[in-house]
Scaffold this motif. Structure first.
Motif, mmCIF file in Angstrom:
data_model
loop_
_atom_site.group_PDB
_atom_site.id
_atom_site.type_symbol
_atom_site.label_atom_id
_atom_site.label_comp_id
_atom_site.label_asym_id
_atom_site.label_seq_id
_atom_site.Cartn_x
_atom_site.Cartn_y
_atom_site.Cartn_z
ATOM 1 N N GLN A 65 -28.244 -90.004 9.602
ATOM 2 C CA GLN A 65 -26.925 -90.019 8.767
ATOM 3 C C GLN A 65 -26.585 -91.637 8.403
ATOM 4 O OE1 GLN A 65 -27.661 -89.964 12.160
ATOM 5 N NE2 GLN A 65 -26.193 -90.872 13.575
ATOM 6 N N TYR A 66 -27.497 -92.633 8.986
ATOM 7 C CA TYR A 66 -27.389 -93.981 8.443
ATOM 8 C C TYR A 66 -28.729 -94.196 7.503
ATOM 9 C CZ TYR A 66 -23.827 -94.559 11.807
ATOM 10 O OH TYR A 66 -22.649 -94.393 12.704
ATOM 11 N N GLY A 67 -29.930 -93.500 8.141
ATOM 12 C CA GLY A 67 -31.192 -93.933 7.314
ATOM 13 C C GLY A 67 -31.432 -93.023 6.226
ATOM 14 N N ILE A 68 -30.656 -92.111 5.880
ATOM 15 C CA ILE A 68 -30.750 -91.362 4.651
ATOM 16 C C ILE A 68 -29.510 -91.201 3.601
ATOM 17 C CG2 ILE A 68 -31.210 -89.119 3.565
ATOM 18 C CD1 ILE A 68 -32.812 -88.454 5.991
ATOM 19 N N MET A 69 -29.675 -91.652 2.372
ATOM 20 C CA MET A 69 -28.352 -92.080 1.786
ATOM 21 C C MET A 69 -27.656 -90.830 1.413
ATOM 22 S SD MET A 69 -29.119 -95.279 -0.828
ATOM 23 C CE MET A 69 -27.410 -95.754 -1.135
ATOM 24 N N SER A 70 -26.411 -90.786 1.089
ATOM 25 C CA SER A 70 -25.749 -89.675 0.681
ATOM 26 C C SER A 70 -24.934 -89.720 -0.463
ATOM 27 C CB SER A 70 -24.592 -89.366 1.752
ATOM 28 O OG SER A 70 -23.665 -90.510 1.872
ATOM 29 N N ALA A 71 -23.977 -88.783 -1.088
ATOM 30 C CA ALA A 71 -23.183 -89.060 -2.334
ATOM 31 C C ALA A 71 -24.373 -88.856 -3.610
ATOM 32 C CB ALA A 71 -22.321 -90.242 -2.381
ATOM 33 N N ASN A 72 -24.140 -89.730 -4.499
ATOM 34 C CA ASN A 72 -24.944 -89.997 -5.497
ATOM 35 C C ASN A 72 -26.428 -89.956 -5.223
ATOM 36 O OD1 ASN A 72 -23.913 -92.323 -4.749
ATOM 37 N ND2 ASN A 72 -24.838 -93.181 -6.864
ATOM 38 N N HIS A 73 -26.915 -90.447 -4.107
ATOM 39 C CA HIS A 73 -28.130 -90.727 -3.933
ATOM 40 C C HIS A 73 -28.333 -89.808 -2.634
ATOM 41 C CE1 HIS A 73 -28.606 -93.891 -6.715
ATOM 42 N NE2 HIS A 73 -27.903 -94.661 -6.162
#
Length: 435
Positions: A148-156
């Motif tokens: 949840q922290y080490g992998i980006m979310s939203a547009n990335h």
């Protein structure tokens, strides 16, 4: 008592070296995964580490006395570079901000320089290698344990970044340092399979999963340049070496020209923004801006400041927080003459080292790897800021490579200085020569 002081000084310098690498990486736990939330990050730990680095450096000088560093020699070209930087600060409308940036840069650069002068090129290389190994292991485990922290979310969404602030920085860092692991795995270690092979594979995997086109180009550029530089070091004639380097530089230049000419088509083919997420329009504005102060620039590091970049956001259509180009950075910061001088120092060190006769194939391979990293940093500089006269980890990698190349290029011009250990008869440097 003398032995204890030596061990204490060694502890200080090694602690300093690893501390500045950690500080400039900006790695941290629990960073927001969405890019639009990254502005909320507090970099207080990094500021505290920088203060600690200055205190440790002061402690080292206090324990050993000023005489321990006053014998350091600096070349005329570096004095001119320093003069250009100081003049850019004095001429700047934001001289206080530029001075603060200079202090920040020196706080991370001087510790590595002092470490290099006392322990040599190979010790500096081992620090980088150990740090790169620790980073790939810790970041890989971090992604697995805290996705949840080490992998980006939203547009990335889905892009790996580990403990780094952004996936682009993570990908670029592992692309550059993978060259160290590649050298250790396939050209230094003799066993068919070793831990470096596994770490190199993990590093390449992280580059791919970071979803950074820049990082992939850097990785390919580093490995490709490593092979070319090995060919250069195997030649006995300096003239043949020089012609091969000119040919390779011409190919890179032609490739870059073709890439920029058909950039929109290439990016569209890979499903990327044809404007490189707005960078091309940004560069057009900033390059025009550089012509207003071409000699001294606007002051070192001024365009690293988001509030300065915000002043011109209406001209390039989006709120960019950096120039996204280290070349634009340095030109805007210190002007064209000082920028050319700095690039000249890089080229002189790299070419000088490559033209030096190498005593062994191991030494030649080591040299090829260092120059390949410099090429990788130059590729990084084309799309990212902070690699030249900056305060980030890529600048430290370039600076370290510059020091190592400089020591190798001078090793036949003067007798070796005392007992500064280097690659234990595998890599020979001359620590008494000036930088």
């Amino acid at each position: 008592m003398e032995i204890n002081r030596q061990k204490f000084s060694q502890l200080i310098l090694y602690s300093l070296a690893y501390l500045v690498l950690l500080r400039t990486s900006s790695m941290g736990f629990g960073y927001p995964s969405a890019e639009y939330l990254l502005s909320r990050i507090s970099f207080t730990p990094q500021k505290l580490m920088q203060m600690l680095a200055l205190l440790l450096l002061a402690l080292f000088i206090f324990v050993n006395g000023w005489a321990s560093i006053k014998w350091f020699k600096i070349s005329t070209a570096v004095y001119l570079l320093m003069l250009g930087i100081l003049l850019s600060i004095a001429n700047s409308e934001h001289s206080l901000l530029a001075l603060r940036f200079l202090i920040s840069m020196l706080a991370i650069t001087l510790p590595l320089y002092v470490f290099y002068r006392f322990y040599g090129s190979y010790a500096l290389y081992r620090v980088w290698l150990n740090f790169a190994m620790a980073c790939i292991i810790i970041n890989f485990l971090y992604v697995l344990a805290f996705p949840q922290y080490g992998i980006m979310s939203a547009n990335h969404a889905g892009a790996w970044r580990g403990l780094f602030v952004h996936k682009n920085m993570a990908g670029s860092f592992f692309a550059l340092t993978s060259c160290l692991l590649y050298f250790e795995a396939f050209y230094y270690q003799r066993s068919k399979f070793n831990v470096y092979s596994l770490l190199f594979a993990l590093s390449c995997l992280f580059v791919l999963l970071a979803h950074s086109t820049t990082a992939i180009f850097i990785l390919l550029g580093c490995i490709g340049s490593f092979q070319v530089m090995m060919l250069v070091t195997q030649l006995s004639s300096s003239r043949a070496k020089l012609w091969l380097l000119i040919g390779y530089a011409s190919i890179l230049t032609a490739g870059y020209t073709l890439l920029t000419t058909y950039l929109e088509d290439i990016l569209a083919f890979f499903g990327k923004d044809p404007s490189l997420t707005g960078r091309t329009g940004l560069w057009d504005v900033l390059v025009q801006l550089s012509f207003d102060k071409p000699i001294l620039g606007y002051g070192l590091g001024i365009f690293h400041r988001p509030e300065i970049m915000l002043q011109f956001s209406s001209e390039f259509g989006w709120e960019a927080k950096s120039t996204h180009s280290s070349y634009v950075d340095i030109i805007l910061g210190v002007g064209y003459p000082t920028s050319i001088l700095f690039l000249g120092l890089l080229i002189r060190a790299a070419v000088g080292a490559l033209l030096t006769a190498t005593p062994s194939s191991q030494h030649a391979n080591f040299l090829a790897m260092i120059v390949a990293i410099m090429v990788g940093v130059l590729l990084f500089s084309a799309a990212s800021s902070g690699a030249m006269l900056g305060n980030g980890i890529v600048w430290l990698l370039l600076f370290s490579s510059l020091l190592i190349c400089n020591s190798i290029s001078k090793m036949n011009k003067a007798p070796q200085h005392s007992a500064r250990a280097v690659m234990a008869s595998k890599v020979i440097t001359n620590e008494s020569t000036s930088f």
